[in-house]
Design a protein around this motif. Structure first.
Motif, PDB file in Angstrom:
ATOM      1  N   GLU A 165       9.915   9.487  23.274  1.00  0.00           N
ATOM      2  CA  GLU A 165       9.634  10.925  23.234  1.00  0.00           C
ATOM      3  C   GLU A 165       8.241  11.144  22.614  1.00  0.00           C
ATOM      4  N   PRO A 166       7.610  12.283  22.921  1.00  0.00           N
ATOM      5  CA  PRO A 166       6.236  12.503  22.448  1.00  0.00           C
ATOM      6  C   PRO A 166       6.144  12.676  20.934  1.00  0.00           C
ATOM      7  N   THR A 167       5.454  11.742  20.289  1.00  0.00           N
ATOM      8  CA  THR A 167       5.247  11.794  18.838  1.00  0.00           C
ATOM      9  C   THR A 167       3.773  11.628  18.476  1.00  0.00           C
ATOM     10  N   LYS A 168       2.879  11.693  19.476  1.00  0.00           N
ATOM     11  CA  LYS A 168       1.450  11.396  19.274  1.00  0.00           C
ATOM     12  C   LYS A 168       1.273   9.951  18.812  1.00  0.00           C
ATOM     13  N   MET A 169       2.187   9.085  19.237  1.00  0.00           N
ATOM     14  CA  MET A 169       2.209   7.660  18.910  1.00  0.00           C
ATOM     15  C   MET A 169       2.418   7.408  17.420  1.00  0.00           C
ATOM     16  N   GLN A 170       2.973   8.386  16.729  1.00  0.00           N
ATOM     17  CA  GLN A 170       3.394   8.171  15.350  1.00  0.00           C
ATOM     18  C   GLN A 170       4.818   7.627  15.348  1.00  0.00           C
ATOM     19  N   VAL A 171       5.168   6.893  14.309  1.00  0.00           N
ATOM     20  CA  VAL A 171       6.483   6.285  14.212  1.00  0.00           C
ATOM     21  C   VAL A 171       7.437   7.266  13.531  1.00  0.00           C
ATOM     22  N   VAL A 172       8.355   7.793  14.305  1.00  0.00           N
ATOM     23  CA  VAL A 172       9.314   8.794  13.814  1.00  0.00           C
ATOM     24  C   VAL A 172      10.640   8.097  13.515  1.00  0.00           C
ATOM     25  N   THR A 173      11.113   8.261  12.293  1.00  0.00           N
ATOM     26  CA  THR A 173      12.325   7.563  11.863  1.00  0.00           C
ATOM     27  C   THR A 173      13.501   8.517  11.631  1.00  0.00           C
ATOM     28  N   GLY A 174      13.330   9.787  11.947  1.00  0.00           N
ATOM     29  CA  GLY A 174      14.444  10.705  11.736  1.00  0.00           C
ATOM     30  C   GLY A 174      14.302  11.995  12.519  1.00  0.00           C
ATOM     31  N   HIS A 175      15.439  12.525  12.950  1.00  0.00           N
ATOM     32  CA  HIS A 175      15.481  13.874  13.501  1.00  0.00           C
ATOM     33  C   HIS A 175      16.882  14.432  13.328  1.00  0.00           C
ATOM     34  N   LYS A 176      17.022  15.725  13.478  1.00  0.00           N
ATOM     35  CA  LYS A 176      18.306  16.382  13.317  1.00  0.00           C
ATOM     36  C   LYS A 176      19.240  16.078  14.494  1.00  0.00           C
ATOM     37  N   GLY A 177      20.529  16.240  14.250  1.00  0.00           N
ATOM     38  CA  GLY A 177      21.507  16.202  15.324  1.00  0.00           C
ATOM     39  C   GLY A 177      21.587  17.561  16.000  1.00  0.00           C
ATOM     40  N   VAL A 178      22.139  17.592  17.200  1.00  0.00           N
ATOM     41  CA  VAL A 178      22.246  18.845  17.959  1.00  0.00           C
ATOM     42  C   VAL A 178      23.644  18.953  18.554  1.00  0.00           C
ATOM     43  N   GLU A 369      -6.368  10.532  26.434  1.00  0.00           N
ATOM     44  CA  GLU A 369      -6.384   9.696  25.236  1.00  0.00           C
ATOM     45  C   GLU A 369      -4.979   9.264  24.844  1.00  0.00           C
ATOM     46  N   GLN A 370      -4.019  10.209  24.912  1.00  0.00           N
ATOM     47  CA  GLN A 370      -2.646   9.866  24.562  1.00  0.00           C
ATOM     48  C   GLN A 370      -2.024   8.919  25.593  1.00  0.00           C
ATOM     49  N   LEU A 371      -2.333   9.139  26.870  1.00  0.00           N
ATOM     50  CA  LEU A 371      -1.823   8.233  27.901  1.00  0.00           C
ATOM     51  C   LEU A 371      -2.350   6.825  27.671  1.00  0.00           C
ATOM     52  N   ALA A 372      -3.628   6.717  27.328  1.00  0.00           N
ATOM     53  CA  ALA A 372      -4.231   5.407  27.059  1.00  0.00           C
ATOM     54  C   ALA A 372      -3.625   4.775  25.808  1.00  0.00           C
ATOM     55  N   ALA A 373      -3.351   5.597  24.796  1.00  0.00           N
ATOM     56  CA  ALA A 373      -2.756   5.068  23.567  1.00  0.00           C
ATOM     57  C   ALA A 373      -1.347   4.524  23.844  1.00  0.00           C
ATOM     58  N   GLY A 374      -0.603   5.217  24.698  1.00  0.00           N
ATOM     59  CA  GLY A 374       0.724   4.735  25.059  1.00  0.00           C
ATOM     60  C   GLY A 374       0.668   3.424  25.820  1.00  0.00           C
ATOM     61  N   ALA A 375      -0.308   3.298  26.719  1.00  0.00           N
ATOM     62  CA  ALA A 375      -0.473   2.058  27.473  1.00  0.00           C
ATOM     63  C   ALA A 375      -0.879   0.911  26.551  1.00  0.00           C
ATOM     64  N   ALA A 376      -1.767   1.174  25.611  1.00  0.00           N
ATOM     65  CA  ALA A 376      -2.201   0.143  24.673  1.00  0.00           C
ATOM     66  C   ALA A 376      -1.026  -0.339  23.819  1.00  0.00           C
ATOM     67  N   PHE A 377      -0.174   0.590  23.421  1.00  0.00           N
ATOM     68  CA  PHE A 377       1.012   0.256  22.627  1.00  0.00           C
ATOM     69  C   PHE A 377       1.913  -0.707  23.400  1.00  0.00           C
ATOM     70  N   GLN A 378       2.199  -0.384  24.652  1.00  0.00           N
ATOM     71  CA  GLN A 378       3.099  -1.236  25.432  1.00  0.00           C
ATOM     72  C   GLN A 378       2.439  -2.575  25.762  1.00  0.00           C
ATOM     73  N   ARG A 379       1.132  -2.593  25.940  1.00  0.00           N
ATOM     74  CA  ARG A 379       0.451  -3.871  26.192  1.00  0.00           C
ATOM     75  C   ARG A 379       0.492  -4.761  24.951  1.00  0.00           C
ATOM     76  N   ARG A 380       0.375  -4.164  23.773  1.00  0.00           N
ATOM     77  CA  ARG A 380       0.498  -4.957  22.544  1.00  0.00           C
ATOM     78  C   ARG A 380       1.917  -5.501  22.408  1.00  0.00           C
ATOM     79  N   LEU A 381       2.894  -4.716  22.820  1.00  0.00           N
ATOM     80  CA  LEU A 381       4.274  -5.192  22.790  1.00  0.00           C
ATOM     81  C   LEU A 381       4.453  -6.376  23.741  1.00  0.00           C
ATOM     82  N   ILE A 382       3.894  -6.280  24.927  1.00  0.00           N
ATOM     83  CA  ILE A 382       3.990  -7.391  25.884  1.00  0.00           C
ATOM     84  C   ILE A 382       3.404  -8.669  25.271  1.00  0.00           C
ATOM     85  N   ALA A 383       2.229  -8.531  24.668  1.00  0.00           N
ATOM     86  CA  ALA A 383       1.575  -9.692  24.067  1.00  0.00           C
ATOM     87  C   ALA A 383       2.419 -10.297  22.953  1.00  0.00           C
TER      88      ALA A 383
END
Length: 387
Positions: A165-178, A369-383
């Motif tokens: 989900e969109p977090t601006k590539m920040q690491v989110v560790t909590g949210h409310k229940g619904v 910029e955000q699309l590129a940041a998301g791609a860079a994140f997944q490429r680092r995961l692949i590596a």
């Protein structure tokens, strides 16, 4: 084709599928399955009861423990009643922005994963990447539980789940229940000149809705003395979003229906709020029955999505922080499927490209910029999983 160009092209394909929750997501799923198959990746479907919608998951790499799940939903919210400057189901590039329904919430994360699937397949992964695409997240996270159960029974235990989900590539560790409720008040219609002989469903509904406001105010006052919190607001909220009832100004209403949205803080149980609400409704119902035994209050729980809780020494958090470099604490107000993964014993965080500030709105967009940041994140995961 560069990764960024491939991701943009894939996003254009996904936006082109109008997967509003009231419609089927099968065309998008068919496309995703064919794309994965073309690169030698088998996929598995977990459909709903009538087969009109389906989840899809796939494993890339060896069937061993320690992999990572990349999870995203395929449905989007409607565009009816919104004024768009562009066709919401055609990706439109203007400057550094890509416009279209779902660009932020959350087809960009899914598009990146599908666009990079060929790289994942060719990387010689030592631990797998699992793709998990769900349906009906936007109407209560209805699709994911069956998919999660299926994956848990089949795949080797993964190290982490990243819900994109969109977090601006920040690491989110909590949210409310619904929790979502639908309430139907059944009254007795009479002329308003003899109102005492009838039961107004609208008036009873007003008292029920008033209870929601009073209960939320108690939460607000308690939170004011509880100290600092990352949540805004830092308490469980109770809200009526829709109401309809009655036929004329001088007839006590036979029916009134309304919806309830309860957003619980981590550590609180939606079931407790439902029990309190139902107990109050039972007291009102007893008064109604003194006038007419055919009246009543029906409460139906339509959805109940658990909160996401920060995990002590969580594997998913550690992994996401290593890939992003983000060491700050973040929570979000919106709900996701993360708590459902946690309830199935998967270590989970939320981390993805885009800003929810743009989600659900007309002219929804994601920046390049955000699309590129998301791609860079997944490429680092692949590596990392190939090392």
């Amino acid at each position: 084709m560069s990764a960024e160009t491939a991701c943009e092209a894939m996003l254009a394909r996904l936006v082109g599928f109008p997967t509003v929750s009231s419609a089927s997501n099968l065309p998008l799923i068919d496309f995703a399955a064919e794309h994965l198959s073309a690169h030698g990746i088998a996929s598995h479907r977990v459909p709903n009861a009538d087969g009109s919608k389906t989840n899809l998951w796939a494993t890339i790499g060896p069937d061993v423990a320690g992999g990572v799940v990349l999870s995203g939903h395929t449905d989007v919210v409607p565009t009816e009643g919104q004024v768009w400057d562009t066709d919401p189901f055609t990706l439109t590039k203007r400057g550094d922005r890509l416009y279209g329904r779902g660009t932020t919430d959350m087809k960009s994360f899914v598009a990146i994963a599908l666009a990079l699937a060929p790289e994942m397949a060719a990387a010689g992964l030592k631990r797998p990447i699992h793709l998990a695409l769900s349906y009906d997240e936007e109407v209560g996270c209805l699709g994911a539980p069956a998919m999660i159960a299926d994956m848990r029974n089949v795949i080797a235990p993964p190290r982490a789940v990243i819900v994109g989900e969109p977090t601006k590539m920040q690491v989110v560790t909590g949210h409310k229940g619904v929790m979502g409720l639908e309430v139907h008040v059944r009254g007795k219609p009479v002329h308003s000149s003899v109102v005492h002989e009838g039961v107004s469903a609208v008036m009873v509904a007003a008292r029920l809705i008033g209870w929601l406001g009073d209960r939320m105010e108690r939460n607000r006052l308690a939170a004011a003395t509880a100290g600092e919190s990352l949540y805004d607001p830092p308490y469980t909220t109770l809200h009526c979003g829709r109401i309809e009832g009655g036929t004329a100004h001088n007839i006590t209403a036979k029916d009134c229906r309304f919806t309830v949205d309860v957003r619980t803080m981590p550590g609180e149980r939606s079931a407790d709020y439902l029990a309190e609400f139902a107990a109050f409704a039972a007291r009102l119902e007893a008064d109604m029955h003194r006038v007419d035994g055919g009246t009543g209050i029906d409460i139906v729980r339509r959805s109940d999505t658990p909160s996401c809780r920060r995990e002590p020494a969580g594997e998913a958090e550690a992994l996401a922080r290593s890939l992003t470099g983000d060491n700050a604490e973040h929570v979000v107000a919106y709900g996701t499927e993360a708590g459902q993964f946690q309830d199935a014993s998967f270590s989970t965080v939320v981390c993805g490209p885009g800003d929810m500030e743009q989600g659900h709105k007309p002219n929804e967009f994601i920046t390049l910029e955000q699309l590129a940041a998301g791609a860079a994140f997944q490429r680092r995961l692949i590596a990392q999983l190939a090392a």
